[in-house]
Design an enzyme around this catalytic site. Structure first.
Site, PDB file in Angstrom:
ATOM      1  N   SER A 121      11.587 -12.230  15.520  1.00  0.00           N
ATOM      2  CA  SER A 121      10.800 -11.228  16.219  1.00  0.00           C
ATOM      3  C   SER A 121      10.392 -10.216  15.247  1.00  0.00           C
ATOM      4  O   SER A 121       9.910  -9.005  15.647  1.00  0.00           O
ATOM      5  CB  SER A 121      11.887 -10.487  17.241  1.00  0.00           C
ATOM      6  OG  SER A 121      12.964  -9.971  16.342  1.00  0.00           O
ATOM      7  N   THR A 138      13.280  -5.783  17.881  1.00  0.00           N
ATOM      8  CA  THR A 138      12.684  -5.319  16.769  1.00  0.00           C
ATOM      9  C   THR A 138      13.860  -4.744  15.519  1.00  0.00           C
ATOM     10  O   THR A 138      14.881  -4.382  16.149  1.00  0.00           O
ATOM     11  CB  THR A 138      11.909  -3.855  17.347  1.00  0.00           C
ATOM     12  OG1 THR A 138      11.077  -4.427  18.208  1.00  0.00           O
ATOM     13  CG2 THR A 138      11.381  -3.124  16.338  1.00  0.00           C
ATOM     14  N   THR A 165       8.186  -5.128  13.516  1.00  0.00           N
ATOM     15  CA  THR A 165       8.326  -6.150  14.594  1.00  0.00           C
ATOM     16  C   THR A 165       6.937  -6.910  14.652  1.00  0.00           C
ATOM     17  O   THR A 165       5.956  -6.570  13.685  1.00  0.00           O
ATOM     18  CB  THR A 165       8.436  -5.365  15.886  1.00  0.00           C
ATOM     19  OG1 THR A 165       8.589  -6.281  17.022  1.00  0.00           O
ATOM     20  CG2 THR A 165       7.142  -4.409  16.327  1.00  0.00           C
ATOM     21  N   ARG A 216      -2.527  -5.715  21.448  1.00  0.00           N
ATOM     22  CA  ARG A 216      -1.476  -5.195  22.123  1.00  0.00           C
ATOM     23  C   ARG A 216      -0.496  -4.391  21.277  1.00  0.00           C
ATOM     24  O   ARG A 216      -0.181  -5.018  20.154  1.00  0.00           O
ATOM     25  CB  ARG A 216      -0.805  -5.955  22.982  1.00  0.00           C
ATOM     26  CG  ARG A 216       0.722  -5.536  23.870  1.00  0.00           C
ATOM     27  CD  ARG A 216       1.735  -5.488  22.826  1.00  0.00           C
ATOM     28  NE  ARG A 216       3.151  -5.097  23.505  1.00  0.00           N
ATOM     29  CZ  ARG A 216       4.391  -5.125  22.768  1.00  0.00           C
ATOM     30  NH1 ARG A 216       4.416  -5.164  21.551  1.00  0.00           N
ATOM     31  NH2 ARG A 216       5.438  -4.538  23.604  1.00  0.00           N
ATOM     32  N   ASP A 265       6.041  -0.168  21.211  1.00  0.00           N
ATOM     33  CA  ASP A 265       6.682   1.130  20.890  1.00  0.00           C
ATOM     34  C   ASP A 265       6.800   1.269  19.578  1.00  0.00           C
ATOM     35  O   ASP A 265       6.936   2.418  18.707  1.00  0.00           O
ATOM     36  CB  ASP A 265       7.918   1.259  21.826  1.00  0.00           C
ATOM     37  CG  ASP A 265       8.848   0.374  21.579  1.00  0.00           C
ATOM     38  OD1 ASP A 265       8.578  -0.686  21.052  1.00  0.00           O
ATOM     39  OD2 ASP A 265      10.100   0.641  21.577  1.00  0.00           O
ATOM     40  N   THR A 294      14.611  -0.320  20.767  1.00  0.00           N
ATOM     41  CA  THR A 294      14.256  -1.917  20.847  1.00  0.00           C
ATOM     42  C   THR A 294      14.327  -2.455  22.350  1.00  0.00           C
ATOM     43  O   THR A 294      15.124  -1.718  22.994  1.00  0.00           O
ATOM     44  CB  THR A 294      15.061  -2.838  20.166  1.00  0.00           C
ATOM     45  OG1 THR A 294      14.905  -4.105  20.089  1.00  0.00           O
ATOM     46  CG2 THR A 294      16.696  -2.329  20.423  1.00  0.00           C
ATOM     47  N   GLY A 295      13.490  -3.261  22.502  1.00  0.00           N
ATOM     48  CA  GLY A 295      13.118  -3.728  23.880  1.00  0.00           C
ATOM     49  C   GLY A 295      11.895  -3.821  24.406  1.00  0.00           C
ATOM     50  O   GLY A 295      10.930  -4.341  23.596  1.00  0.00           O
ATOM     51  N   GLY A 324       8.816  -2.656  24.661  1.00  0.00           N
ATOM     52  CA  GLY A 324       8.130  -1.565  24.306  1.00  0.00           C
ATOM     53  C   GLY A 324       7.049  -0.818  25.187  1.00  0.00           C
ATOM     54  O   GLY A 324       6.755   0.176  25.137  1.00  0.00           O
TER      55      GLY A 324
END
Ligand SMILES: *[C@@H]1O[C@H](CO)[C@@H](O)[C@H](O)[C@H]1NC(C)=O
Ligand SMILES: *[C@@H]1O[C@H](CO)[C@@H](O)[C@H](O)[C@H]1NC(C)=O
Length: 336
Positions: free
Chosen positions: A64, A196, A214, A224, A227, A247-248, A250
């Site tokens: 990732s 990330t 990331t 795209r 975050d 993280t997650g 975004g």
């Protein structure tokens, strides 16, 4: 992958205070060690953040971060990164970076070699090449394989909605479709396996820095940006208050600036774990099903983390290094 790394000894009680300090998202142990080594060898907190992120870019942490992961709808990998100097509030970021592997290095070059904050896309790649970063193919056999299997699966899953042909069954090209589905529909679960690296570093003198790197979201629409490269969203740092990194999901988390929110709450006196919890709760109020976690540290070296509990995501793991931990130590927080 984060569930398989359980070999690290817990030395401190969670939240213990000791400076200097490194905290990073996920059990990216080598990144934590690299950031710590930078501080130990006399480097600045910016050096620590850069080295930590760089380690993950080279190691392709979880697929990732860095090259060879998260191919977009055309099969190409593009990178996002951010670095923040919490002493001066200088920020450098790069997004949708193509053909250059060292995204965090380019982010730092944006901060140190321009008066800008964020460069994107092909123009960011041209800037990077001018600054001496080599142009390389970010595609690997692995990312080719991911892309080929996605095409064979009818471009499933993807991030499209309200278009024709039906994106739930067909590949594009897409055109605007009639109607509009409710906007709170969470992204498909199998698109959520993206993480990330976010790194926080605090020196013995209380200088704070933070950064992220990331390769974004698997099968994202080209262009795209999530975050991670957005100051206040992916990370935030202010030497008068502390730092946070997220993280997650975004696309969702960037709507709530969780890192900025957490740092401001710590400035107001909130404990790091409470600040992280409040930042997650803010997003959760609107998107109960979002996937995400936030790490927080304040200027006295206290730290904490929080995450949104989902089926299959009961706990979040992160790394901590300080003089007390004698090496990278794995910490885990129960999601709520
Ligand atoms: C990638 O795949 C090709 C063909 O399948 C193979 O020849 C090559 O060695 C692979 N490269 C790596 C780095 O695995
Ligand atoms: C950092 O958080 C701890 C609690 O975890 C608190 O005791 C300490 O006072 C905080 N430091 C600052 C500078 O606010």
């Amino acid at each position: 992958m984060w569930t398989s790394l359980v070999c690290v000894v817990l030395v401190t009680s969670p939240g213990g205070a000791s400076l200097p300090l490194v905290v990073n998202t996920w059990p990216f142990k080598e990144a934590a060690a690299a950031a710590w080594e930078a501080l130990q060898s006399g480097g600045s907190v910016l050096d620590a953040v850069e080295r930590g992120c760089r380690r993950c870019e080279l190691d392709q942490c979880d697929g990732s971060v860095g090259f060879g992961g998260s191919p977009d709808e055309t099969g190409e990998t593009s990178l996002d990164a951010l670095i923040i100097n919490g002493d001066t509030m200088e920020v450098g970021a790069v997004a949708d970076l193509r053909r250059v592997k060292n995204a965090i290095g380019v982010a730092r070059a944006v901060m140190e070699r321009t008066h800008h904050t964020l460069l994107v896309g092909e123009s960011a790649s041209a800037f990077a090449e001018d600054m001496g970063f080599p142009a390389e193919d970010l595609t690997t056999n692995k990312s080719k394989g991911l892309y080929t299997r996605w095409l064979q699966a009818g471009c499933q899953p993807n991030y499209r909605q309200n278009v024709v042909p039906d994106p739930a069954t067909s590949c594009g090209p897409y055109r605007p479709g009639p109607g509009r589905t409710p906007h709170r529909r969470p992204p498909p679960t199998d698109l959520r396996a993206h993480d990330t690296i976010g790194v926080i570093a605090i020196s013995g003198k209380g200088q704070v820095a933070a950064g992220t790197s990331t390769n974004g979201a698997n099968h994202k629409i080209p262009g795209r940006v999530g975050d991670s490269p957005i100051a206040g969203a992916g990370a935030y740092a202010d030497s008068s208050a502390g730092a946070a990194a997220a993280t997650g999901d975004g696309d969702i988390m960037m709507r709530f600036l969780p890192s900025f929110l957490a740092v401001e709450l710590m400035r107001g006196g909130a404990e790091p774990s409470a600040a992280c919890t409040a930042a997650v709760a803010r997003t959760k109020r609107h998107y109960p099903e979002f996937f995400g976690a936030v790490i927080c540290a304040n200027t006295t070296g206290h730290y904490g983390a929080a995450c949104n509990k989902l089926p299959g995501f009961p706990k979040f793991s992160y790394m901590v290094v300080s003089a007390e931990t004698r090496g990278p130590s794995l910490h885990t927080v129960d999601c709520f």
